[in-house]
Design a protein around this motif. Structure first.
Motif, PDB file in Angstrom:
ATOM      1  N   GLY A   1       0.926  -1.302  -0.317  1.00 18.64           N
ATOM      2  CA  GLY A   1       0.096   0.127   0.208  1.00 18.64           C
ATOM      3  C   GLY A   1       0.812   1.564  -0.084  1.00 18.64           C
ATOM      4  O   GLY A   1       2.083   1.340   0.604  1.00 18.64           O
ATOM      5  N   ALA A   2       0.325   2.732  -0.557  1.00 24.67           N
ATOM      6  CA  ALA A   2       1.560   3.929  -0.932  1.00 24.67           C
ATOM      7  C   ALA A   2       1.460   4.347  -0.163  1.00 24.67           C
ATOM      8  O   ALA A   2       2.762   4.611   1.076  1.00 24.67           O
ATOM      9  CB  ALA A   2       0.252   4.576  -1.323  1.00 24.67           C
ATOM     10  N   ARG A   3       0.662   3.922   1.898  1.00 21.66           N
ATOM     11  CA  ARG A   3       0.622   4.801   2.631  1.00 21.66           C
ATOM     12  C   ARG A   3       1.837   3.678   3.543  1.00 21.66           C
ATOM     13  O   ARG A   3       2.925   4.748   4.432  1.00 21.66           O
ATOM     14  CB  ARG A   3      -0.572   4.803   3.461  1.00 21.66           C
ATOM     15  N   VAL A   4       2.392   2.490   3.222  1.00 15.09           N
ATOM     16  CA  VAL A   4       3.175   2.069   4.240  1.00 15.09           C
ATOM     17  C   VAL A   4       4.804   1.963   3.128  1.00 15.09           C
ATOM     18  O   VAL A   4       5.831   2.299   3.826  1.00 15.09           O
ATOM     19  CB  VAL A   4       2.813   0.393   4.268  1.00 15.09           C
ATOM     20  N   ARG A   5       4.826   1.943   1.747  1.00 16.40           N
ATOM     21  CA  ARG A   5       5.925   2.173   0.826  1.00 16.40           C
ATOM     22  C   ARG A   5       6.439   2.926   0.869  1.00 16.40           C
ATOM     23  O   ARG A   5       7.480   3.122   1.197  1.00 16.40           O
ATOM     24  CB  ARG A   5       5.912   0.815  -0.672  1.00 16.40           C
ATOM     25  N   ASN A   6       5.622   4.229   1.689  1.00 17.90           N
ATOM     26  CA  ASN A   6       5.900   5.609   1.577  1.00 17.90           C
ATOM     27  C   ASN A   6       6.999   6.076   2.921  1.00 17.90           C
ATOM     28  O   ASN A   6       7.421   7.155   2.718  1.00 17.90           O
ATOM     29  CB  ASN A   6       5.342   6.449   1.048  1.00 17.90           C
ATOM     30  N   LEU A   7       6.569   5.439   3.975  1.00 24.70           N
ATOM     31  CA  LEU A   7       7.224   5.686   4.581  1.00 24.70           C
ATOM     32  C   LEU A   7       8.466   5.389   5.308  1.00 24.70           C
ATOM     33  O   LEU A   7       9.682   4.151   4.533  1.00 24.70           O
ATOM     34  CB  LEU A   7       6.422   3.911   5.779  1.00 24.70           C
ATOM     35  N   PRO A   8       9.548   5.794   5.261  1.00 30.88           N
ATOM     36  CA  PRO A   8      10.515   6.215   5.223  1.00 30.88           C
ATOM     37  C   PRO A   8      11.521   5.128   6.552  1.00 30.88           C
ATOM     38  O   PRO A   8      12.448   4.876   5.515  1.00 30.88           O
ATOM     39  CB  PRO A   8      11.160   7.634   5.968  1.00 30.88           C
ATOM     40  N   GLN A   9      10.981   4.591   6.880  1.00 30.35           N
ATOM     41  CA  GLN A   9      11.623   3.336   7.695  1.00 30.35           C
ATOM     42  C   GLN A   9      11.421   2.258   6.984  1.00 30.35           C
ATOM     43  O   GLN A   9      11.979   0.950   7.294  1.00 30.35           O
ATOM     44  CB  GLN A   9      10.775   3.024   9.362  1.00 30.35           C
TER      45      GLN A   9
ATOM     46  N   THR B   1      11.669  -0.486   3.938  1.00 28.89           N
ATOM     47  CA  THR B   1      12.179  -0.764   2.416  1.00 28.89           C
ATOM     48  C   THR B   1      11.481  -2.447   1.893  1.00 28.89           C
ATOM     49  O   THR B   1      11.133  -3.478   2.395  1.00 28.89           O
ATOM     50  CB  THR B   1      13.188  -1.377   2.266  1.00 28.89           C
ATOM     51  N   HIS B   2      10.908  -2.080   0.849  1.00 25.69           N
ATOM     52  CA  HIS B   2       9.694  -3.237   0.309  1.00 25.69           C
ATOM     53  C   HIS B   2      10.867  -4.222  -0.919  1.00 25.69           C
ATOM     54  O   HIS B   2      11.986  -3.348  -1.909  1.00 25.69           O
ATOM     55  CB  HIS B   2       8.980  -2.785  -0.885  1.00 25.69           C
TER      56      HIS B   2
END
Length: 504
Positions: free
Chosen positions: A367-375, A377-378
């Motif tokens: 989800g965008a709100r997760v992958r955009n978190l600075p902590q 790495t996908h």
């Protein structure tokens, strides 16, 4: 009153700080070691509807601290129909039926009309309870407080199970009130309609917020059959039972609540109120982009769960990880989320556990709100062909909520994941076990198989993860302690369990 799929989980949660759970099937047990009684609400009290057939009534003869109810997760409260203080129980004399056609009668549903006639006897009993109500308040007052119902000023809300019988019971209650007040208040006579449940001396309301008193009544029909074994015949080795007779009757449980003494209990958020607490805003499965309509805005979308699965790991954190923070030190390293898409468990690792770095592994989109978190790495990869960068390690928390059967998942963890990751010591693994459900008994059978594998699994994992500290060698520098817990979380389905593995 709890949905049957949540009955044991709610019961265990409420009793966990007290003592072991005891259950009974029919009536309240007189045994001193019985803590809770579970009544399966049968469909035989209903006629045209099947509402609440999947609910079970849990009776606790010993008081449960109110603080424990307040700790119930919203996922549990969502599946609770009623939460009430049941103070009284009454049962009329059982009716004996002749033995003929008993086998057919045993499985036949009792009509609501018959039961409605029977509950007319409870009207005077409930009216007397209204007039002489006495209980210990829930606000810490240890002294008995009298709160009799004032027929001239108070508003009464009546909750009845089964709901089909709310009008017959209210009619019976109104009739009893009329008989008791007719001599002293004859003005009721000209407006009282015995066929209208809401017309009578008692002013009834359907509002839970406006009522001054709330009467909770639960009627449970019981059937007991006496049998006598027949002798085995030459053609049939199976012993059959000859039905001698059946007794039937109704047990009524009730309790009366009064404001403001029971304000907390009467306004406790259940069902729909609890559902509103379980906010989930999903994203696109294909791209992970947000799918919120333009006319709908949500504050701080980043912290709103992407999926219902979020609440599994959140409960693990609140009840198992947080109390053992110093012992398990799950915050000392980084987090690894296997099968992470869409990212609900990654959200918990970042927002609740506060991990500074989380690697989320899944070939599907986050989800965008997760992958955009600075902590975060996908790593777009499957668990079977996982390639882990050494710079991402070491991990102190490894979690997995992948849609894989438990046998395959454990083999994959042991053979494909453990040899490729570097973990801290201590380290915690949280895995969702998907149990195959084919027939009655399948779930427990798989739980037994899982339990039997855990010792070998822990030993094999420890040897690979910590080769310099092998718990099976005498030359080990540090002795490794392993532990496993199988949990049935509130957010788990009936065929799921959550496995917690710890290495300390």
């Amino acid at each position: 009153m709890v949905h049957k799929l949540y009955q044991k989980r709610v019961q265990d949660f409420l009793l966990s700080p007290l003592r072991a759970v005891g259950t009974a099937a029919d009536v309240i047990s007189d045994q001193e070691d019985s803590v809770a009684q579970v009544l399966d609400i049968p469909p035989l009290t209903l006629v045209n509807r099947t509402s609440q057939q999947g609910y079970m009534l849990i009776l606790f003869p010993e008081p449960i601290p109110w603080s424990r109810f307040q700790q119930l997760p919203a996922m549990a409260r969502q599946n609770i129909s009623w939460l009430s203080r049941i103070s009284h129980c009454a049962s009329p004399k059982m009716e004996h039926k002749p033995p003929e056609d008993q086998e057919k009668q045993q499985h036949q549903q009792q009509s609501a009309a018959t039961l409605a006639t029977e509950i007319q006897n409870f009207g005077p009993i409930l009216w007397n309870a209204l007039m002489t109500h006495c209980h210990k308040t829930t606000e810490g007052d240890n002294t008995n407080s009298l709160h009799p119902f004032d027929i001239a000023q108070d508003l009464l809300r009546v909750e009845v199970h089964p709901r089909d019988l709310v009008e017959p019971l209210c009619q019976s209650l109104q009739h009893a009130a009329f008989e008791a007040t007719a001599n002293g208040a004859s003005s009721f006579a000209h407006k009282y309609d015995e066929n209208d449940a809401y017309d009578g001396p008692i002013e009834l309301t359907k509002s839970n917020t406006k009522c001054t008193h709330k009467l909770v009544v639960i009627l449970v029909s019981t059937t007991k059959t006496e049998t006598r074994p027949e002798k085995r015949s030459k053609t049939s080795p199976i012993t059959k039972a000859e039905i001698q007779g059946t007794t039937t009757g109704t047990i009524v449980y009730w309790g009366l609540h009064h404001r403001p003494s029971d304000n907390s209990l009467m306004d406790f958020p259940l069902n729909q109120m609890a559902t509103r607490e379980l906010q989930v805003v999903p994203c696109s499965c294909a791209t992970g982009e947000e799918t919120i309509p333009d006319d709908k805005t949500l504050p701080n979308l980043t912290t709103i769960p992407l999926s219902r699965a979020y609440y599994k790991l959140q409960q693990v954190y609140e009840e198992y990880l947080a109390p053992h923070k110093d012992t398990w030190q799950w915050h000392a390293g980084r987090g690894l989320d296997l099968g992470a898409s869409p990212g609900g468990w990654t959200q918990v690792l970042v927002h609740s556990l506060g991990l500074s770095s989380v690697v989320s592994v899944d070939s599907a989109a986050l989800g965008a709100r997760v992958r955009n978190l600075p902590q975060v790495t996908h790593v777009q990869s499957g668990m079977g062909d996982l390639k882990m960068d050494e710079a991402a390690a070491p991990f102190s928390m490894v979690v997995c909520d992948a849609c894989v059967l438990w046998m395959q998942l454990l083999d994959m963890i042991r053979d494909s994941v453990v040899p490729k990751v570097k973990c801290c010591l201590p380290c915690v693994w949280v895995l969702t076990m998907k149990l195959p459900y084919k027939k009655a008994g399948s779930i427990q059978s798989n739980i037994d198989k899982l339990q039997s594998r855990l010792d070998h699994l822990l030993l094999d994992m420890a040897k690979v993860l910590y080769p310099q500290n092998d718990s099976d060698t005498k030359t080990s520098k540090t002795k490794i302690t392993t532990n496993a817990q199988i949990l049935h979380l509130m957010a788990n389905s009936d065929s799921e369990r959550t496995l917690i593995l710890t290495f300390t």
